[in-house]
Design an enzyme around this catalytic site. Structure first.
Site, short mmCIF file in Angstrom:
data_model
loop_
_atom_site.label_atom_id
_atom_site.label_comp_id
_atom_site.label_asym_id
_atom_site.label_seq_id
_atom_site.Cartn_x
_atom_site.Cartn_y
_atom_site.Cartn_z
CB CYS A 161 -19.08 -46.68 -18.16
SG CYS A 161 -19.71 -45.17 -18.93
CG HIS A 297 -21.64 -52.00 -19.30
ND1 HIS A 297 -21.38 -51.18 -18.23
CD2 HIS A 297 -21.47 -51.24 -20.42
CE1 HIS A 297 -21.05 -49.97 -18.67
NE2 HIS A 297 -21.10 -49.99 -20.00
CD GLU A 308 -22.93 -56.80 -20.83
OE1 GLU A 308 -22.61 -57.14 -19.67
OE2 GLU A 308 -23.53 -55.73 -21.10
CG PHE A 391 -16.99 -44.01 -24.19
CD1 PHE A 391 -17.76 -45.02 -24.74
CD2 PHE A 391 -17.53 -42.74 -24.14
CE1 PHE A 391 -19.04 -44.78 -25.20
CE2 PHE A 391 -18.82 -42.48 -24.59
CZ PHE A 391 -19.57 -43.50 -25.13
#
Length: 404
Positions: A161, A297, A308, A391
């Site tokens: 991602c 994100h 985050e 990931f």
């Protein structure tokens, strides 16, 4: 080091087939999340996603026979690339000095699924001869380079991602060190298929609010229960500043900093350290400017949003700027997310508006920043940051500045 600027942009996602229409809907707080139509979801625990609707690949691929040679993610990427190249308004250019930096997290998963089923049911001789080239992630860059005659570096990032944020970084590096003068960045993803949705559902990573798709993706909200898959693409034309200035190009923004890092910790769970270092590297490269807005994100998963938030606090302390996640609107477009959100961030800066984090229903004590809840906010934005994490513990942050 050469300065790098953005002179063209394109975008396609569940809310629109171009950057203007989709950005307008994002800022209006609309969502593209709905019941899946791309395959039969009757037996699936997760039945919702943010699909691109009403897209005709023939709008960018003149020869209908060529459509069969490329997976849907490539088709979406070609659409975004064509818009970005048109937006940059080139006359002639040196093809040898114009490269491509493409990205996807998974690539042609629907085609892999389809041809695997064909192989099992009908035998290996029935596999399409276009199967392999249509599924390769780097074929996105290959097809884009062919479509626009770009003969410079042809690179590809496949970092989950964070892929298309890394593609922006790689393209910027090429220009900074003089390997090319122009780079077309393209991030695309289309993995809404049985094995894609089934695989993420098996990980318990997806929201299963099938009866309420519009509020299923709720980044930073206390009731978040997983991300919602999206599909789409975005493209950015990057140029060496002096070249862009000499040709009288419209300059949307300058890339003044970026940072990349690895967690070296776990295949799916993040650390505080990794995202923190990526942001600190980006800020150091940009000489520690005041950031006016951050596109997070913000996946709508319990672990990411909390992590985050803590990373942002670690970096900015009590001066953390407003933060929003637009994944409630577009879904999580995986490897295309970084490029889409970079375009959103730049458009937000240009238009002086912070897109909202929709579906802020109940406050989470562990997510206590200003997430621009539910309603877009007018603001004077001169410098913005966009974050992407993936990931495997891979992280990327990029900082854009509006030029006078």
């Amino acid at each position: 080091m050469k300065r790098v600027v953005v002179t063209g942009m394109g975008m396609i996602n569940a809310l629109g087939l171009d950057k203007e229409s989709s950005f307008k809907e994002i800022c209006a707080g609309k969502t593209g999340v709905d019941r899946i139509t791309l395959f039969d979801v009757e037996d699936f625990p997760v039945q919702i996603a943010a699909e691109v609707k009403n897209f005709d690949p023939l709008s960018v691929i003149e020869d209908g026979k060529e459509v069969k040679k490329m997976d849907r993610f490539i088709q979406l990427g070609l659409k975004a690339a064509a818009e970005a190249m048109g937006d940059a308004k080139f006359g002639e250019f040196d093809a040898d000095e114009f490269g491509v930096s493409s990205a996807a997290g998974i690539g042609g998963l629907p085609n892999i699924e389809k041809n695997s089923n064909v192989c099992v049911a009908r035998g290996p001789r029935k596999i399409s001869p276009f199967f392999i080239p249509s599924s390769l992630v780097n074929m996105l860059g290959g097809m884009v380079s062919i479509a626009h005659g770009l003969k410079g570096p042809n690179l590809s990032s496949v970092t989950a991602c964070a892929a298309s944020t890394h593609a922006i970084c790689e393209a910027a590096k090429c220009i900074m060190i003089g390997e090319s003068k122009k780079m077309l960045v393209v991030g695309a993803e289309s993995a809404i298929c049985a094995v894609g949705v089934g695989g993420f559902a098996a990980m318990k990573a997806l929201s299963d609010r099938n009866d309420d798709p519009a509020t299923a993706s709720r980044p930073f909200d206390k009731g978040r229960d997983g991300f919602v898959m999206g599909e789409g693409a975005a493209a950015l034309v990057l140029e060496e500043y002096e070249d862009a200035k000499a040709r009288g190009a419209r300059i949307y923004a300058e890339i003044i900093g970026f940072g990349e890092s690895g967690d070296a910790y776990h295949i799916t769970s993040p650390t505080l350290d990794g995202p923190t270092r990526a942001m600190k590297k980006a800020l150091a490269m940009a000489e520690n400017p005041k950031i006016d807005y951050i596109n997070a994100h913000g996946t709508s998963t319990s672990v990411n949003d909390r992590n985050e938030t803590n990373a942002l606090k670690e970096v900015f302390g009590d001066k953390t700027p407003p933060v929003s996640s637009t994944k409630g609107q577009t879904g999580h477009c995986l490897g295309a997310a970084g490029a889409i959100e970079a375009v959103v961030s730049i458009m937000a800066m240009q238009d002086g508006i912070m897109p909202p984090t929709i579906n802020q229903i109940e406050k989470d004590e562990e997510c206590d920043l200003d997430y621009v809840p539910n309603v877009a906010r007018k603001a004077d934005l001169n410098i913005v940051m966009s974050n992407s994490f993936g990931f495997g513990g891979t992280n990327g942050s990029v900082i854009f500045k509006k030029l006078d």
